[in-house]
Design an enzyme around this catalytic site. Structure first.
Site, short mmCIF file in Angstrom:
data_model
loop_
_atom_site.label_atom_id
_atom_site.label_comp_id
_atom_site.label_asym_id
_atom_site.label_seq_id
_atom_site.Cartn_x
_atom_site.Cartn_y
_atom_site.Cartn_z
N TYR A 1 -1.67 -0.73 10.10
CA TYR A 1 -1.80 -1.03 8.66
C TYR A 1 -0.55 -0.55 7.91
O TYR A 1 0.07 -1.30 7.16
CB TYR A 1 -3.07 -0.35 8.12
CG TYR A 1 -3.30 -0.59 6.65
CD1 TYR A 1 -3.84 -1.79 6.21
CD2 TYR A 1 -3.00 0.38 5.69
CE1 TYR A 1 -4.06 -2.02 4.86
CE2 TYR A 1 -3.21 0.16 4.35
CZ TYR A 1 -3.75 -1.05 3.93
OH TYR A 1 -3.95 -1.28 2.59
N SER B 1 0.84 -1.21 0.00
CA SER B 1 0.00 0.00 0.00
C SER B 1 0.87 1.26 0.00
O SER B 1 1.99 1.24 0.54
CB SER B 1 -0.87 0.02 1.26
OG SER B 1 -1.53 1.25 1.39
N1 LIG Z 1 -8.76 -0.71 -1.63
C1 LIG Z 1 -7.76 0.13 -1.42
O1 LIG Z 1 -7.94 1.36 -1.44
C2 LIG Z 1 -6.36 -0.37 -1.16
C3 LIG Z 1 -5.31 0.55 -1.17
C4 LIG Z 1 -4.01 0.09 -0.95
C5 LIG Z 1 -3.78 -1.25 -0.71
N2 LIG Z 1 -4.82 -2.12 -0.69
C6 LIG Z 1 -4.54 -3.54 -0.41
O2 LIG Z 1 -5.04 -4.35 -1.46
C7 LIG Z 1 -5.45 -5.61 -0.95
C8 LIG Z 1 -6.89 -5.89 -1.35
O3 LIG Z 1 -7.69 -4.83 -0.87
P1 LIG Z 1 -9.26 -4.70 -1.28
O4 LIG Z 1 -9.63 -3.29 -1.08
O5 LIG Z 1 -9.48 -5.35 -2.59
O6 LIG Z 1 -9.92 -5.58 -0.10
P2 LIG Z 1 -11.45 -5.96 0.16
O7 LIG Z 1 -12.33 -5.53 -0.96
O8 LIG Z 1 -11.76 -5.54 1.55
O9 LIG Z 1 -11.36 -7.58 0.14
C9 LIG Z 1 -10.54 -8.22 1.07
C10 LIG Z 1 -10.37 -9.66 0.64
O10 LIG Z 1 -9.45 -10.28 1.57
C11 LIG Z 1 -10.09 -11.46 2.10
N3 LIG Z 1 -9.57 -11.69 3.44
C12 LIG Z 1 -9.47 -10.83 4.49
N4 LIG Z 1 -8.95 -11.46 5.54
C13 LIG Z 1 -8.72 -12.76 5.17
C14 LIG Z 1 -8.22 -13.91 5.82
N5 LIG Z 1 -7.84 -13.88 7.10
N6 LIG Z 1 -8.15 -15.07 5.10
C15 LIG Z 1 -8.51 -15.13 3.80
N7 LIG Z 1 -8.99 -14.05 3.13
C16 LIG Z 1 -9.10 -12.90 3.81
C17 LIG Z 1 -11.58 -11.17 2.04
O11 LIG Z 1 -12.33 -12.39 2.10
P3 LIG Z 1 -13.93 -12.36 2.48
O12 LIG Z 1 -14.62 -11.80 1.26
O13 LIG Z 1 -14.29 -13.77 2.72
O14 LIG Z 1 -14.06 -11.48 3.69
C18 LIG Z 1 -11.64 -10.47 0.67
O15 LIG Z 1 -11.60 -11.43 -0.36
C19 LIG Z 1 -5.24 -5.52 0.58
O16 LIG Z 1 -4.02 -6.12 0.91
C20 LIG Z 1 -5.21 -4.03 0.84
O17 LIG Z 1 -4.45 -3.71 1.99
C21 LIG Z 1 -6.11 -1.71 -0.91
#
Ligand SMILES: NC(=O)c1ccc[n+]([C@@H]2O[C@H](COP(=O)([O-])OP(=O)(O)OC[C@H]3O[C@@H](n4cnc5c(N)ncnc54)[C@H](OP(=O)(O)O)[C@@H]3O)[C@@H](O)[C@H]2O)c1
Length: 252
Positions: free
Chosen positions: A157, A144
């Site tokens: 985080y 991130s």
């Molecule tokens: N969105 C942003 O703005 C952003 C910015 C920078 C970095 N990121 C990074 O990008 C990645 C994805 O983010 P996102 O926004 O796409 O996330 P998201 O929409 O919140 O989805 C999170 C995913 O992770 C899964 N998950 C969470 N905890 C888990 C565990 N203990 N075991 C297995 N699966 C787990 C969830 O499964 P369930 O559906 O079953 O809950 C879901 O599939 C993350 O690492 C985040 O830190 C995101």
């Protein structure tokens, strides 16, 4: 970049960036394993939308140490080998130091590190064991922008993602002789549920102003960088961190 019959495991693939990444790999001919924690409905929808055949769902809570070994074992049993691991699953918890009690503070640190760092480290371990037996592979870790610019409302985080970067670079050096390449993609705010849940309308407006593009990233734009690092052509880019943040935070 094509991935015909390559076998790809993506954690947190039920929604958001993980889902977009799964779709992108499947469109390029890969066989995709979709890991998720609990949201069966979202996972089933993603699974059904994937183009091509031979994909598989893997419901496992990777924050549990034993589940990481089981996940890689299940994957290899199903697909025969692991070509690419994408450590994408992540969580973020608000815990501002000037307003939370100590219990909340420690809970946020423990939970965040269990998923964002320890799960990724443990999966790297088991994936590397599997890849060393088959001649190599690629690992892409999703970090991130917060690792670099600070996260005052979610310090665990930011710290977990900075540690993920450091771990990835250490492993890139250690695993290169085994033909295992390790890269990082560091998105800025991306239009997913995680972003939507944590933002008030005012915060959203402020955030859009951070990038000269005046918008957030789309999950597909992050997926594109992940596919690049997972490609054979990116082998010599091992150890790199690709920013996908719309020039909102430029590090030197
Ligand atoms: N969105 C942003 O703005 C952003 C910015 C920078 C970095 N990121 C990074 O990008 C990645 C994805 O983010 P996102 O926004 O796409 O996330 P998201 O929409 O919140 O989805 C999170 C995913 O992770 C899964 N998950 C969470 N905890 C888990 C565990 N203990 N075991 C297995 N699966 C787990 C969830 O499964 P369930 O559906 O079953 O809950 C879901 O599939 C993350 O690492 C985040 O830190 C995101």
């Amino acid at each position: 970049m094509d991935f015909p019959n390559k076998t790809i495991l993506i954690t947190g693939a039920s929604r958001g960036i993980g889902k977009a990444t799964a779709m992108a790999f499947a469109e390029k001919g890969a066989k995709v394993g979709l890991n998720y924690r609990s949201n069966d409905e979202a996972a089933e929808i993603t699974f059904k939308e994937l183009p091509g055949e031979g994909h598989q769902l893997f419901k496992r809570d990777i924050s549990q140490k034993s589940e990481t070994e089981a996940l890689i074992n299940d994957f290899v049993k199903e697909f025969g080998r692991l070509d690419v691991l994408v450590n994408n699953a992540g969580i973020s918890i608000f815990h501002e130091i000037d307003s939370v009690d100590f219990e909340h503070w420690t809970h946020a640190w423990e939970k965040t590190f269990e998923t964002n760092l320890f799960a990724a480290a443990n999966l790297c371990y088991w994936a590397a064991q599997a890849m060393m037996k088959t001649g190599g592979g690629h690992i892409v870790n999703v970090s991130s922008r917060g690792a670099f610019r600070g996260e005052p409302t979610k310090p665990a985080y930011g710290a977990s993602k900075a540690a993920l970067n450091a771990m990835s670079q250490s492993l890139a050096k250690k695993l290169a002789p085994h033909n295992i390449y390790v890269g990082v993609v560091a998105p800025g705010f991306t239009e997913t549920e995680m972003a939507a849940k944590t933002l008030t309308p005012e915060e959203r407006e402020n955030l859009l102003r951070e990038s000269p593009f005046k918008r957030m990233a789309q999950p597909e734009e992050v997926a594109h960088a992940i596919l690049f690092l997972a490609s054979d052509e990116a082998a010599y880019s091992s150890g790199t961190i690709i920013d996908v943040n719309g020039a909102s935070y430029l590090r030197s």
